[in-house]
Scaffold this motif. Structure first.
Motif, short mmCIF file in Angstrom:
data_model
loop_
_atom_site.label_atom_id
_atom_site.label_comp_id
_atom_site.label_asym_id
_atom_site.label_seq_id
_atom_site.Cartn_x
_atom_site.Cartn_y
_atom_site.Cartn_z
N GLN A 116 0.77 -1.33 0.15
CA GLN A 116 -0.09 -0.01 -0.10
C GLN A 116 0.91 1.28 -0.12
O GLN A 116 1.88 1.36 0.80
CB GLN A 116 -0.88 0.05 1.17
N GLN A 117 0.39 2.34 -0.77
CA GLN A 117 1.02 3.58 -0.66
C GLN A 117 0.36 4.51 0.36
O GLN A 117 -0.86 4.76 0.24
CB GLN A 117 0.95 4.22 -2.27
N ILE A 118 1.31 5.06 1.14
CA ILE A 118 0.84 5.85 2.14
C ILE A 118 1.44 7.12 2.13
O ILE A 118 2.56 7.15 1.87
CB ILE A 118 0.78 5.27 3.46
N GLY A 171 4.74 14.31 3.81
CA GLY A 171 4.31 15.10 2.45
C GLY A 171 4.74 14.12 1.36
O GLY A 171 4.81 14.72 0.31
N LYS A 172 5.14 13.15 1.36
CA LYS A 172 5.47 12.20 0.21
C LYS A 172 4.86 10.78 0.42
O LYS A 172 4.36 10.35 1.35
CB LYS A 172 7.11 12.06 0.15
N VAL A 232 4.71 2.93 9.65
CA VAL A 232 6.01 2.20 9.35
C VAL A 232 6.25 2.38 8.11
O VAL A 232 5.41 1.61 7.09
CB VAL A 232 5.66 0.66 10.04
N GLU A 233 7.42 2.72 7.44
CA GLU A 233 7.80 2.71 6.21
C GLU A 233 8.40 1.40 5.93
O GLU A 233 9.54 1.13 6.45
CB GLU A 233 8.52 4.15 6.15
N VAL A 234 8.13 0.78 4.87
CA VAL A 234 8.88 -0.30 4.24
C VAL A 234 10.23 -0.24 3.97
O VAL A 234 11.23 -1.13 4.55
CB VAL A 234 7.89 -1.16 3.40
N GLU A 235 10.51 0.84 3.29
CA GLU A 235 11.89 0.90 3.00
C GLU A 235 12.71 2.03 3.77
O GLU A 235 13.83 2.62 3.28
CB GLU A 235 11.91 1.71 1.40
#
Length: 373
Positions: free
Chosen positions: A247-249, A253-254, A266-269
């Motif tokens: 999913q894109q969250i 601001g990005k 929680v950012e995957v990358e």
């Protein structure tokens, strides 16, 4: 006059300085040939259901390998057996083609009695070795498809206190057949302190039970400092604690791929949140080494054992095609018999030609003697 103009006029000149032979360009030739041919890689993922294996694979390669997957209910899992599902996808990035095969193992660890649940997986790994050996020993070896398993991501549950008995049994059963990379799934369920504690516990139990996992090769002395530091960080991150998401969250601001919680994202990358980026970097930068270890260690061990048990050689010393482990097919038997008959017929023809040449030589010698008389 430039070199291009001279070539148009039919003049062939040395493009390099005097004293330069030109074999320093051989790596460029290998590079062009490899890019044109493309690359093959087979990745196996093993772990209990619900640990996010499919989500992680889709996140790693930015593709949807399981568009029509049906998740079974609890009642269906009681008597469920382990299945093997191989999905192949062609990925192209900047002109480089990768034929990626992901082997999933739905049903692993789902049944009430999981004592013998990994025999199907071991049989599949051995069968791919057997097929490769059969193709390699056959007549047409130019277009061999390499479906050998080069790497196995083994997913460990974050909810326990280390490895389960099933984890230990499975990894000990396959560590001499494939490169095992332990992965702690759903790392976002752990705090940073719990994650480090679980990593140390898993590594201690792996050493205690003598399990051989894949170890990254040491960086060469002539490598740059950035690569040496990257290798050191990757080695220190094993087992990788990862989070997967498709999913894109929106965060700060990005747009990022991640998981949204009431307390934050929680950012995957993001390497500060989990080891996803490290796992992908390890897989991509050491993909060639994984293939070489599979070829030079695991496959050679299988090949030597297989040839000791049932290998046979032709009269010229070449290995005849070996049948798969499940037993020889009638067509393969016929091919072997035809090959032997052809070799025997070729030997007979060579003997006849040798006899005819000897007779002709004797006749020529006799005619020469009579003419002299």
């Amino acid at each position: 006059m430039s070199q291009a103009d001279k070539l148009k006029q039919g003049q062939f000149t040395n493009p390099e300085t005097p004293g330069y032979v030109g074999f320093a360009n051989l790596p460029n030739q290998v590079h062009r040939k490899s890019v044109k041919k493309g690359f093959e890689f087979t990745l196996m993922v093993v772990g209990e259901s619900g640990l996010g294996k499919s989500t992680l694979i889709n996140s790693l390669f930015l593709t949807d390998l399981y568009p029509e997957r049906i998740i079974p209910g609890a009642a269906e899992k009681i008597e469920r057996t382990v299945q093997i599902e191989a999905s192949t996808v062609e990925i192209e990035e900047r002109g480089v083609k990768l034929r990626l095969t992901v082997v999933d193992t739905p049903g692993y660890g789902d049944a009430i009695n999981s004592q013998d649940c990994f025999s199907t997986i071991i049989a599949y790994i051995d069968d791919q070795f057997e097929r490769y050996l059969h193709d390699e020993s056959g007549l047409n070896r130019r277009h061999i498809v390499d479906n050998r398993v080069h790497c196995c991501f083994y997913f460990i549950s974050p909810l326990g206190h280390g490895l389960k008995p099933l984890d230990v049994q499975f990894m000990k059963a396959i560590h001499n057949k494939v490169n095992v990379v332990p992965v702690i799934a759903k790392a976002d369920t752990l705090t940073l302190r719990e994650r480090e504690r679980l990593k140390r516990r898993v590594l201690d139990e792996i050493d205690e039970h003598g399990i051989k996992i894949y170890h990254l090769p040491d960086a060469e002395s002539d490598e740059d400092e950035d690569f040496k530091e990257q290798t050191r960080i990757l080695k220190a991150s094993i087992p990788f604690a990862v989070v997967g998401s498709n999913q894109q969250i929106e965060a700060k601001g990005k747009k990022v791929r991640g998981r949204l919680y009431p307390w934050g994202v929680v950012e995957v990358e993001n390497p500060e949140h989990n080891d996803f980026l490290k796992l992908r970097t390890m897989l991509i930068t050491h993909m060639q080494d994984l293939q070489e270890v599979t070829q030079d260690l695991h496959y050679e061990n299988f090949r030597s054992e297989r040839l000791k048990r049932g290998g046979r050689l032709s009269s010229h010393g070449y290995a005849l095609p070996l049948s798969p482990a499940k037993g020889p097919e009638p067509e393969e038997k016929d091919k072997d018999m035809i090959l032997l008959e052809k070799e025997a017929e070729l030997r007979r023809m060579q003997e006849m030609i040798a006899k005819m040449q000897a007779q002709m030589q004797k006749q020529g010698d006799g005619e020469g003697d009579s003419q002299q008389m």
